[in-house]
Write a protein that holds these residues in place. Structure first.
Motif, PDB file in Angstrom:
ATOM      1  N   LEU A  19       8.792 -32.499  29.787  1.00  0.00           N
ATOM      2  CA  LEU A  19       8.586 -32.682  28.351  1.00  0.00           C
ATOM      3  C   LEU A  19       8.225 -34.125  28.009  1.00  0.00           C
ATOM      4  CD1 LEU A  19      11.592 -30.553  27.062  1.00  0.00           C
ATOM      5  CD2 LEU A  19       9.178 -30.024  26.709  1.00  0.00           C
ATOM      6  N   SER A  20       8.842 -35.068  28.710  1.00  0.00           N
ATOM      7  CA  SER A  20       8.634 -36.480  28.371  1.00  0.00           C
ATOM      8  C   SER A  20       7.209 -36.924  28.632  1.00  0.00           C
ATOM      9  CB  SER A  20       9.609 -37.358  29.158  1.00  0.00           C
ATOM     10  OG  SER A  20       9.335 -37.274  30.545  1.00  0.00           O
ATOM     11  N   ARG A  21       6.458 -36.202  29.463  1.00  0.00           N
ATOM     12  CA  ARG A  21       5.075 -36.600  29.747  1.00  0.00           C
ATOM     13  C   ARG A  21       4.091 -36.070  28.705  1.00  0.00           C
ATOM     14  NH1 ARG A  21       7.065 -35.842  35.120  1.00  0.00           N
ATOM     15  NH2 ARG A  21       6.424 -33.652  35.183  1.00  0.00           N
TER      16      ARG A  21
ATOM     17  N   LEU B  57      10.008 -29.323  19.624  1.00  0.00           N
ATOM     18  CA  LEU B  57      11.356 -29.432  19.072  1.00  0.00           C
ATOM     19  C   LEU B  57      11.529 -28.462  17.907  1.00  0.00           C
ATOM     20  CD1 LEU B  57      14.136 -30.704  18.610  1.00  0.00           C
ATOM     21  CD2 LEU B  57      13.000 -32.519  17.307  1.00  0.00           C
ATOM     22  N   VAL B  58      10.522 -28.390  17.034  1.00  0.00           N
ATOM     23  CA  VAL B  58      10.593 -27.456  15.908  1.00  0.00           C
ATOM     24  C   VAL B  58      10.656 -26.022  16.423  1.00  0.00           C
ATOM     25  CG1 VAL B  58       9.348 -26.554  13.898  1.00  0.00           C
ATOM     26  CG2 VAL B  58       9.439 -29.015  14.318  1.00  0.00           C
TER      27      VAL B  58
ATOM     28  N   ALA C 273       3.578 -37.361  21.866  1.00  0.00           N
ATOM     29  CA  ALA C 273       4.706 -37.368  20.929  1.00  0.00           C
ATOM     30  C   ALA C 273       4.607 -36.222  19.930  1.00  0.00           C
ATOM     31  CB  ALA C 273       4.769 -38.705  20.202  1.00  0.00           C
ATOM     32  N   ALA C 274       3.402 -35.972  19.400  1.00  0.00           N
ATOM     33  CA  ALA C 274       3.253 -34.889  18.416  1.00  0.00           C
ATOM     34  C   ALA C 274       3.558 -33.536  19.044  1.00  0.00           C
ATOM     35  CB  ALA C 274       1.847 -34.899  17.828  1.00  0.00           C
TER      36      ALA C 274
ATOM     37  N   SER D 294       0.439 -30.575  14.362  1.00  0.00           N
ATOM     38  CA  SER D 294      -0.448 -29.486  13.956  1.00  0.00           C
ATOM     39  C   SER D 294      -0.634 -28.508  15.105  1.00  0.00           C
ATOM     40  CB  SER D 294      -1.815 -30.049  13.538  1.00  0.00           C
ATOM     41  OG  SER D 294      -2.483 -30.602  14.668  1.00  0.00           O
ATOM     42  N   ALA D 295      -1.381 -27.447  14.835  1.00  0.00           N
ATOM     43  CA  ALA D 295      -1.627 -26.428  15.855  1.00  0.00           C
ATOM     44  C   ALA D 295      -2.341 -27.018  17.061  1.00  0.00           C
ATOM     45  CB  ALA D 295      -2.442 -25.284  15.248  1.00  0.00           C
ATOM     46  N   ALA D 296      -3.205 -28.029  16.835  1.00  0.00           N
ATOM     47  CA  ALA D 296      -3.930 -28.638  17.955  1.00  0.00           C
ATOM     48  C   ALA D 296      -2.983 -29.300  18.941  1.00  0.00           C
ATOM     49  CB  ALA D 296      -4.933 -29.660  17.415  1.00  0.00           C
ATOM     50  N   ASP D 297      -1.817 -29.733  18.450  1.00  0.00           N
ATOM     51  CA  ASP D 297      -0.852 -30.410  19.332  1.00  0.00           C
ATOM     52  C   ASP D 297      -0.141 -29.449  20.264  1.00  0.00           C
ATOM     53  OD1 ASP D 297      -1.237 -33.050  18.271  1.00  0.00           O
ATOM     54  OD2 ASP D 297      -0.199 -32.351  16.466  1.00  0.00           O
TER      55      ASP D 297
END
Length: 909
Positions: free
Chosen positions: A251-253, A263-264, A256-257, A286-289
């Motif tokens: 996850l850390s790699r 997380l959500v 950030a978004a 956003s969805a792209a993330d």
């Protein structure tokens, strides 16, 4: 391909084969995270689809564990078309549970059990078209209401053609699955683990492979994830901790978004993509993330459009690694996203309330009020465990001390409804820290504490608390006070005559309006327990009619009256009314009253010479008591079954039932209530086997001990006298006989007076004994109590033979043998035949048996209902089975009876 799971796959394949042949089965897979439970469930689903089975799948979601029936609704969504075929109470219970009922519909008492029965019925309906596989993963995260309903349905699956597979973690927090077969998964053997790693990590050097194998300890997920995260070397963390570290690294790699969006998603957990994206947008994602996480195979969007993590531990890692402020922000964003939806739709209000609660950093009345509304919705649907959690959390978030107390009281009441009596007591004690000024609220708390004391086997404090409860509301609310005191009568029976007298006094002092249906119930109870009524003697049937006319809650308010009728010796009335009230309880779905009602019905059937029906109803009551959580009835029911086994001479069944009664008594919930039946069963067993000394020791302790005034102890007096006379100690029971005679005289029943005469005949001189026996037999004639009449005839025949009047002895001995045969009372029939042989009667008396001999209690119950003209569906609705199971038992019973149709069955019976 699954490595090293051949044995487990074989067990699952056998379960699926059985379903294909019309037999149902259940299996619980248990193991640590990553051990392969989900993979085996996937194998089962694929194999079932290949066999043409319908497959239903669901998985527990941690964030939904407080949403009542969330997992169940997901599992059964494809089967809801069968709702219309269910009996009305079960259909309505499921509609309430799933939010399909009209606004304001309230779950009735016993609704929890009805939901489970509805699950059974839906699965059976679906199985009409072919075998069904139900798969539920992560049961440890399913809501309590869903788990309870699934377990209840699982215990009743029989001949529907349904396979139910549940998977749950081991260890703390793992759900108990009592009565269900379990298969525990261990790690893969070395060869299988190495083969799996070779497939996943071809080209990895030998040293790294060896380190990974040592770290994983045969856990297949650990092998795959630790390799993917390039973990190596020794690590002191437990396995789940090592896996979470591996996930933390992955996850850390991520950008950030993307981490924010995950997380959500982890906080929302239902995977509902529009809600996740709306909430994530509030936090700058956003969805792209989502794309980087999809490319890393950490998440995927399934066919239903829901966002799913690759493994539950990955979800846990996404939550645990986030700072508190970010977690609070995620829950707040989700609550805001849900606020924009139709709050009347589905579980939206409940989900929003829980997100608000998880976003709260301190007391917040708005959030507490939202949780309270969510609790009310859960309670209306029958999800009382979820309601208790919501009320409790609402209390924690309430800034006003009075609101804290009020919501704790609501939480305690909901926990009581859910059968979580220890939790309810804990909540009540917290609420009592600030003793409520409202006497009604205080009465609720006191009653909950009293009920908890009774369930744990402490009748003395329980009785005191129930009397205190009634005193708090007796003047303003005599009806509710009467209901509390009716419960206190049950508790008083476990104590002594003084407790019963005080409870009667409190009942008599209540000012219940004459037109209130409870007035008739209380009047009858007082009369049956020794009061002297004014005017015409009340009857139980008349009491039932008056209760209905006055608006009493039938059948709830009639339970203690049926028991009181038996206490007074009015067995015939109790049988008729208990049958009627039990039928009404079944039809209305008021199942919470059925265990005590069926106990009273079984007792009256036993006393009326219907041991097979008594056994069937006692076994049904025992199963229902376990399903509902009414453990206080377990010891009396096991002990009654022990008595029935002793009567028919089944030593193994008797000992098994009494051991079960002892085990329940050690738990404390029902020790005192079941003690008289338990002692009577043991004493009768020894008496039937000719062990008079052992019988007298047990029966004397019962009839002359502290419980000597208990109705079962009184009814055991004739047995104690017989055992004492065989040891030439008849005079030792003189006081007990006089006490029994006073009881019999007050009841005025011919059969009771006949038993008194039998006791006197046993201890009388030869000059007086014969007339006493003859008078007793005259009173027995036509009384409809074949067991006691046969016992008297046997004793009279023995007396005649000892008097060397062998020819005269043959007639009563033959009559006794025939009656014992009809009752299935083998040791007593053998004794009668041995006496008959001693008279020189010649050829042995042929054994006679009833038409249902050889059937199991459940087969006998089903056959009787079928002979009365009920369809399989009607019988299934009455006995809380599936129609296919009813048909299966009839199919087994017909050859035993030598019939081929319902018409022949009716003629036979």
């Amino acid at each position: 391909m699954l490595y090293g799971r051949g044995a487990e796959q074989a067990v699952i394949d056998a379960l699926l084969r059985a379903a294909g042949e019309g037999r149902s089965g259940v299996l619980v897979l248990r193991g640590e995270p990553g051990i392969g439970k989900t993979a085996l469930l996937g194998h089962a689903a694929a194999s079932a689809a290949e066999r043409g089975c319908s497959v239903l799948r669901a998985a527990g979601v941690e964030a939904e564990s407080d949403l009542p029936f969330a997992a169940l609704q997901l599992l059964l969504a494809p089967a809801l078309g069968g709702l219309s075929a269910l009996p009305a109470p079960q259909r309505q219970a499921l509609e309430r549970a799933f939010g399909l009922a009209e606004e304001g519909a309230v779950a009735p008492a016993g609704g929890r059990l009805l939901v489970g029965l509805g699950v059974l019925g839906l699965l059976a309906e679906l199985a009409e078209a072919g075998p069904v596989l139900c798969v539920v993963d992560d049961v440890q995260w399913c809501d309590a209401a869903s788990v309870e309903a699934l377990q209840l349905a699982a215990r009743r699956l029989d001949a529907e053609g349904v396979a139910l597979l549940l998977a749950a973690r081991e260890g703390e927090g793992a759900p108990a699955t009592p009565g269900l077969p379990e298969l525990r998964l261990g790690g893969l053997d070395d060869a299988s683990a190495a083969a799996l790693l070779e497939r996943q990590a071809a080209g990895t050097d030998a040293l790294t492979r060896r380190q990974l194998l040592e770290l994983a300890h045969g856990n297949p997920l650990a092998l795959l994830e630790l390799h993917a995260a390039e973990q190596s070397g020794s690590d002191p963390l437990p396995l789940s901790g090592r896996l979470q570290l591996a996930y933390h690294g992955q996850l850390s790699r991520l950008p950030a978004a993307t981490q924010t969006l995950l997380l959500v998603a982890a906080a929302e957990e239902t995977g509902e993509l529009p809600v996740v994206l709306t909430a994530a947008a509030r936090l700058g994602a956003s969805a792209a993330d989502l794309q980087p996480a999809e490319e890393a195979a950490l998440v995927a969007v399934d066919a239903s459009g829901r966002l799913a993590f690759r493994h539950p531990l990955l979800r846990s890692a996404a939550l645990s690694r986030a700072p508190l402020a970010q977690r609070l922000a995620a829950h707040a964003a989700l609550a805001a996203a849900l606020a924009g939806r139709d709050l009347a739709a589905g579980d939206t209000p409940v989900r929003r309330a829980w997100h608000l609660a998880q976003a709260a950093s301190g007391p917040d009345e708005e959030t507490a009020a939202a949780l309270e509304r969510a609790a009310e919705l859960a309670a209306r649907r029958g999800g009382h465990a979820g309601a208790a959690s919501a009320y409790e959390r609402a209390a924690r978030l309430s800034p006003d001390p009075e609101q804290v107390t009020r919501r704790l009281v609501q939480a305690a009441e909901a926990a009581t409804e859910a059968g979580e009596i220890e939790h309810a007591e804990s909540l009540a004690q917290r609420a009592m820290v600030r003793a409520p000024q409202d006497p009604v609220m205080l009465a609720h708390l006191t009653f909950i504490q009293g009920l908890a004391q009774f369930w744990r086997g402490a009748p003395e404090p329980a009785h005191r608390l129930m009397l205190d409860t009634a005193a708090l509301v007796a003047d303003a609310y005599p009806g509710p006070a009467a209901r509390v005191l009716l419960q206190a009568v049950d508790v008083a029976h476990c104590l002594d005559e003084a407790a019963l007298t005080e409870t009667r006094r409190r009942l008599a002092a209540l000012s219940i309006p004459p037109q209130d249906g409870l007035a008739a119930v209380v009047a009858y109870l007082l009369f049956a327990l020794g009061g002297a009524p004014e005017g015409e003697l009340p009857t139980l049937a008349g009491t039932l009619a008056a209760a209905r006319a006055g608006g009493a809650v039938v059948p709830v308010d009639l339970v203690q009256a049926c028991g009181a009728a038996l206490t007074a010796g009015f067995d015939e009335e109790a049988l008729v009314v208990a049958e009627e009230v039990a039928r009404e309880a079944r039809a209305a779905g008021v199942l919470a009253v059925l265990p005590p009602l069926l106990l009273a019905l079984a007792e009256s059937e036993l006393f009326q010479g219907r041991p097979d029906q008594a056994r069937a109803h006692a076994e049904e009551a025992l199963a229902l008591a376990a399903d509902i959580g009414q453990v206080q009835w377990s010891t009396p029911l096991h002990s009654l079954l022990g008595y029935l086994a002793a009567q028919r001479g089944d030593e193994d069944a008797c000992r098994s039932a009494l051991r079960a009664a002892d085990a329940e008594a050690r738990g404390g919930a029902s020790a005192q209530a079941g003690a008289p039946w338990r002692q009577w069963a043991e004493g009768l067993h020894d008496l039937g086997q000719g062990r008079a000394e052992e019988a007298l020791k047990t029966l004397d302790a019962l009839v002359n001990g502290p419980d000597g005034g208990h109705v079962r102890a009184l009814r055991a007096v004739p047995d104690a006298v017989e055992a004492a006379v065989r040891l030439r100690q008849g005079a030792s029971q003189a006081e007990a006989v006089e006490r029994f005679a006073r009881w019999a005289e007050r009841g005025g029943r011919p059969w009771a007076r006949a038993l008194v005469l039998r006791c006197r005949a046993l201890t009388a001189s030869d000059d007086d004994a014969e007339q006493l026996y003859l008078d007793a037999l005259a009173l027995h004639a036509g009384a409809g109590r074949p067991w006691e009449e046969a016992r008297t005839a046997l004793l009279y025949g023995e007396w005649l033979r000892r008097a060397r009047r062998k020819a005269e002895a043959r007639s009563p001995l033959r009559a006794a043998a025939r009656a014992f045969d009809g009752l299935g009372a083998s040791p007593w029939a053998d004794r009668a035949r041995a006496e008959l042989d001693a008279t020189g009667a010649g050829a042995a008396e042929p054994r006679e048996s009833g038409p249902l001999t050889g059937l199991t209690p459940q087969e006998s119950q089903i056959v009787r209902l079928a002979a009365s003209g009920l369809s399989n569906r009607d019988i299934a609705a009455q006995l809380f089975l599936s129609a296919r199971t009813v048909g299966y038992h009839l199919y087994k019973a017909y050859p035993k009876l030598g019939v081929a149709s319902r018409g022949e069955l009716a003629a036979l019976l």
